[in-house]
Design a protein around this motif. Structure first.
Motif, PDB file in Angstrom:
ATOM      1  N   ARG A   1      44.690  70.081  75.554  1.00  0.00           N
ATOM      2  CA  ARG A   1      43.855  71.131  75.905  1.00  0.00           C
ATOM      3  C   ARG A   1      42.337  70.455  76.011  1.00  0.00           C
ATOM      4  O   ARG A   1      41.524  71.163  76.997  1.00  0.00           O
ATOM      5  CB  ARG A   1      43.760  72.107  74.823  1.00  0.00           C
ATOM      6  N   SER A   2      42.498  69.412  75.696  1.00  0.00           N
ATOM      7  CA  SER A   2      41.068  68.786  75.694  1.00  0.00           C
ATOM      8  C   SER A   2      41.497  67.196  76.079  1.00  0.00           C
ATOM      9  O   SER A   2      41.385  66.307  74.924  1.00  0.00           O
ATOM     10  CB  SER A   2      40.184  68.902  74.648  1.00  0.00           C
ATOM     11  N   VAL A   3      41.734  66.774  77.021  1.00  0.00           N
ATOM     12  CA  VAL A   3      42.225  65.095  77.392  1.00  0.00           C
ATOM     13  C   VAL A   3      41.202  64.359  77.330  1.00  0.00           C
ATOM     14  O   VAL A   3      40.039  64.576  77.807  1.00  0.00           O
ATOM     15  CB  VAL A   3      42.762  65.142  78.733  1.00  0.00           C
ATOM     16  N   PRO A   4      41.410  63.294  76.117  1.00  0.00           N
ATOM     17  CA  PRO A   4      40.010  62.544  75.926  1.00  0.00           C
ATOM     18  C   PRO A   4      39.846  61.504  77.202  1.00  0.00           C
ATOM     19  O   PRO A   4      38.831  61.231  77.374  1.00  0.00           O
ATOM     20  CB  PRO A   4      40.567  61.570  74.748  1.00  0.00           C
ATOM     21  N   ASN A   5      40.900  61.266  78.011  1.00  0.00           N
ATOM     22  CA  ASN A   5      40.714  60.374  78.990  1.00  0.00           C
ATOM     23  C   ASN A   5      41.870  60.389  80.207  1.00  0.00           C
ATOM     24  O   ASN A   5      42.889  60.578  79.528  1.00  0.00           O
ATOM     25  CB  ASN A   5      40.295  58.854  78.679  1.00  0.00           C
ATOM     26  N   GLN A   6      41.473  59.924  81.015  1.00  0.00           N
ATOM     27  CA  GLN A   6      42.662  60.040  82.266  1.00  0.00           C
ATOM     28  C   GLN A   6      44.013  58.952  81.915  1.00  0.00           C
ATOM     29  O   GLN A   6      45.014  59.069  82.136  1.00  0.00           O
ATOM     30  CB  GLN A   6      42.171  59.769  83.574  1.00  0.00           C
ATOM     31  N   TRP A   7      43.401  57.874  81.295  1.00  0.00           N
ATOM     32  CA  TRP A   7      44.347  56.621  80.817  1.00  0.00           C
ATOM     33  C   TRP A   7      45.420  57.334  79.788  1.00  0.00           C
ATOM     34  O   TRP A   7      46.537  57.100  80.252  1.00  0.00           O
ATOM     35  CB  TRP A   7      43.533  55.561  80.331  1.00  0.00           C
ATOM     36  N   ILE A   8      45.227  58.010  78.853  1.00  0.00           N
ATOM     37  CA  ILE A   8      45.971  58.406  77.809  1.00  0.00           C
ATOM     38  C   ILE A   8      46.880  59.534  78.723  1.00  0.00           C
ATOM     39  O   ILE A   8      47.908  59.645  78.101  1.00  0.00           O
ATOM     40  CB  ILE A   8      45.443  58.960  76.742  1.00  0.00           C
ATOM     41  N   ALA A   9      46.398  60.253  79.622  1.00  0.00           N
ATOM     42  CA  ALA A   9      47.054  61.530  80.005  1.00  0.00           C
ATOM     43  C   ALA A   9      48.123  60.866  81.051  1.00  0.00           C
ATOM     44  O   ALA A   9      48.769  61.522  81.415  1.00  0.00           O
ATOM     45  CB  ALA A   9      46.085  62.321  80.965  1.00  0.00           C
ATOM     46  N   SER A  10      47.881  59.705  81.351  1.00  0.00           N
ATOM     47  CA  SER A  10      48.743  58.952  82.502  1.00  0.00           C
ATOM     48  C   SER A  10      49.916  58.343  81.734  1.00  0.00           C
ATOM     49  O   SER A  10      50.949  58.034  82.165  1.00  0.00           O
ATOM     50  CB  SER A  10      48.169  58.080  83.331  1.00  0.00           C
ATOM     51  N   ARG A  11      50.062  58.447  80.455  1.00  0.00           N
ATOM     52  CA  ARG A  11      50.895  57.773  79.533  1.00  0.00           C
ATOM     53  C   ARG A  11      52.508  58.578  79.640  1.00  0.00           C
ATOM     54  O   ARG A  11      52.335  59.712  79.600  1.00  0.00           O
ATOM     55  CB  ARG A  11      50.578  57.629  77.981  1.00  0.00           C
ATOM     56  N   PRO A  12      53.673  58.090  79.460  1.00  0.00           N
ATOM     57  CA  PRO A  12      54.985  58.768  79.577  1.00  0.00           C
ATOM     58  C   PRO A  12      54.971  59.624  78.437  1.00  0.00           C
ATOM     59  O   PRO A  12      54.923  59.048  77.500  1.00  0.00           O
ATOM     60  CB  PRO A  12      55.873  57.550  79.694  1.00  0.00           C
ATOM     61  N   ALA A  13      55.012  61.057  78.563  1.00  0.00           N
ATOM     62  CA  ALA A  13      55.136  61.837  77.664  1.00  0.00           C
ATOM     63  C   ALA A  13      56.370  61.950  76.973  1.00  0.00           C
ATOM     64  O   ALA A  13      57.493  62.002  77.775  1.00  0.00           O
ATOM     65  CB  ALA A  13      54.807  63.368  77.878  1.00  0.00           C
ATOM     66  N   VAL A  14      56.307  62.069  75.761  1.00  0.00           N
ATOM     67  CA  VAL A  14      57.865  62.087  74.957  1.00  0.00           C
ATOM     68  C   VAL A  14      58.059  63.593  74.669  1.00  0.00           C
ATOM     69  O   VAL A  14      59.133  64.289  75.043  1.00  0.00           O
ATOM     70  CB  VAL A  14      57.849  61.261  73.603  1.00  0.00           C
ATOM     71  N   LEU A  15      57.112  64.365  73.947  1.00  0.00           N
ATOM     72  CA  LEU A  15      57.543  65.831  73.889  1.00  0.00           C
ATOM     73  C   LEU A  15      55.951  66.194  73.278  1.00  0.00           C
ATOM     74  O   LEU A  15      54.953  65.581  72.883  1.00  0.00           O
ATOM     75  CB  LEU A  15      58.398  66.088  72.754  1.00  0.00           C
ATOM     76  N   ASP A  16      55.905  67.673  73.236  1.00  0.00           N
ATOM     77  CA  ASP A  16      54.788  68.434  72.793  1.00  0.00           C
ATOM     78  C   ASP A  16      55.131  68.791  71.248  1.00  0.00           C
ATOM     79  O   ASP A  16      56.352  69.669  71.236  1.00  0.00           O
ATOM     80  CB  ASP A  16      54.263  69.522  73.549  1.00  0.00           C
ATOM     81  N   ILE A  17      54.347  69.000  70.170  1.00  0.00           N
ATOM     82  CA  ILE A  17      54.551  69.560  68.966  1.00  0.00           C
ATOM     83  C   ILE A  17      53.437  70.301  68.726  1.00  0.00           C
ATOM     84  O   ILE A  17      52.359  69.844  68.470  1.00  0.00           O
ATOM     85  CB  ILE A  17      55.190  68.714  67.926  1.00  0.00           C
ATOM     86  N   GLY A  18      53.431  71.633  68.736  1.00  0.00           N
ATOM     87  CA  GLY A  18      52.177  72.538  68.412  1.00  0.00           C
ATOM     88  C   GLY A  18      51.236  72.226  69.540  1.00  0.00           C
ATOM     89  O   GLY A  18      51.631  72.127  70.714  1.00  0.00           O
ATOM     90  N   ASN A  19      50.216  71.734  69.107  1.00  0.00           N
ATOM     91  CA  ASN A  19      49.160  71.244  70.148  1.00  0.00           C
ATOM     92  C   ASN A  19      48.944  69.673  70.269  1.00  0.00           C
ATOM     93  O   ASN A  19      47.796  69.371  70.422  1.00  0.00           O
ATOM     94  CB  ASN A  19      47.543  71.903  69.807  1.00  0.00           C
ATOM     95  N   ARG A  20      49.975  69.135  70.166  1.00  0.00           N
ATOM     96  CA  ARG A  20      49.895  67.717  70.045  1.00  0.00           C
ATOM     97  C   ARG A  20      50.727  67.184  71.169  1.00  0.00           C
ATOM     98  O   ARG A  20      51.688  67.563  70.785  1.00  0.00           O
ATOM     99  CB  ARG A  20      49.967  66.930  68.862  1.00  0.00           C
ATOM    100  N   ARG A  21      50.493  66.279  71.939  1.00  0.00           N
ATOM    101  CA  ARG A  21      51.502  65.622  72.844  1.00  0.00           C
ATOM    102  C   ARG A  21      51.439  64.320  72.517  1.00  0.00           C
ATOM    103  O   ARG A  21      50.586  63.467  72.224  1.00  0.00           O
ATOM    104  CB  ARG A  21      50.748  65.724  74.294  1.00  0.00           C
ATOM    105  N   PHE A  22      52.729  63.794  72.429  1.00  0.00           N
ATOM    106  CA  PHE A  22      52.981  62.446  72.161  1.00  0.00           C
ATOM    107  C   PHE A  22      53.559  61.702  73.078  1.00  0.00           C
ATOM    108  O   PHE A  22      54.421  62.059  73.892  1.00  0.00           O
ATOM    109  CB  PHE A  22      54.113  62.348  70.552  1.00  0.00           C
TER     110      PHE A  22
END
Length: 227
Positions: A204-225
């Motif tokens: 909901r509040s992406v800290p930077n584009q680099w981390i948003a570009s990482r391959p997502a594993v799954l979401d749990i609650g409001n945390r994306r891993f």
């Protein structure tokens, strides 16, 4: 006289063998500590059920209760993977499932310090999130200790500059609630709902584009891993 010498030698050999056996048993971790079977409960059982369900071996509830359905699913998995078919998830079965439980830390004081520090980080980074998300945040720290790009200790990972947003405030200094302490212990004992992730963030509040570009594993609650 000769018979007495033979008896003495035999007793000495038996004594030496017993001492060696004791030393070997002390040196090798107890395999039963990493075995889960019918009647077992907890987050590791929940992880076993999740892995089995994801791969089509299990269709029951993900409830952390190792019942007959879980045992049957484990047997099916063992049979398909050339493992001993007994329905018990021992170390080899766990590893085949991708679940790795570290050996207990012999330094009790250090382990206690690690649990407390990790619990405070979990509370600071995932307060109000589902319990599995809290465990997953702790697991990310443990995964980093085994990753070549990060320090190899829990304090080293947590205090690495820029690693976690909670370090910029006083949140890490607040006492952790019981749920965070339990989550920290589960993570240190090898429970990993993040499936090997080494990063997490709030989408909901992406800290930077680099981390948003990482391959997502799954979401749990409001945390994306992510990896």
């Amino acid at each position: 006289m000769q018979d007495r010498k033979k008896l003495a030698l035999s007793l000495a050999a038996l004594f030496a063998a017993n001492i060696l056996l004791i030393l070997v048993m002390k040196a090798v971790p107890d395999a039963r500590a990493a075995t889960f079977r019918q009647g077992s409960q907890g987050e590791t059982v929940r992880q076993i059920q999740t892995k089995l369900q994801n791969w089509g071996y299990y269709s029951g509830a993900i409830d952390g209760d190792y019942g007959p359905k879980t045992a049957d699913a484990v047997k099916h998995f063992q049979r398909r993977n050339n493992l001993t078919v007994d329905g018990a998830a021992n170390t080899r079965t766990l590893q085949a499932l991708g679940i790795y439980l570290p050996a207990p830390n012999p330094n009790t004081e250090q382990r206690g310090n690690d649990v407390e520090l990790l619990a405070r980080l979990i509370s600071a980074e995932a307060k109000g999130e589902p319990y599995s998300a809290q465990v997953a945040v702790g697991a990310v720290v443990l995964n980093r200790t085994r990753h070549p790009s990060f320090p190899n200790s829990i304090p080293g990972v947590i205090y690495q500059p820029g690693a976690f947003s909670s370090l910029s405030g006083a949140a890490l200094n607040k006492p952790a609630p019981d749920s965070a302490v339990r989550a920290a212990r589960d993570a240190i004992n090898g429970v990993d709902p993040s499936f090997g992730a080494v990063y997490f963030y709030d989408p909901r509040s992406v800290p930077n584009q680099w981390i948003a570009s990482r391959p997502a594993v799954l979401d749990i609650g409001n945390r994306r891993f992510t990896k």
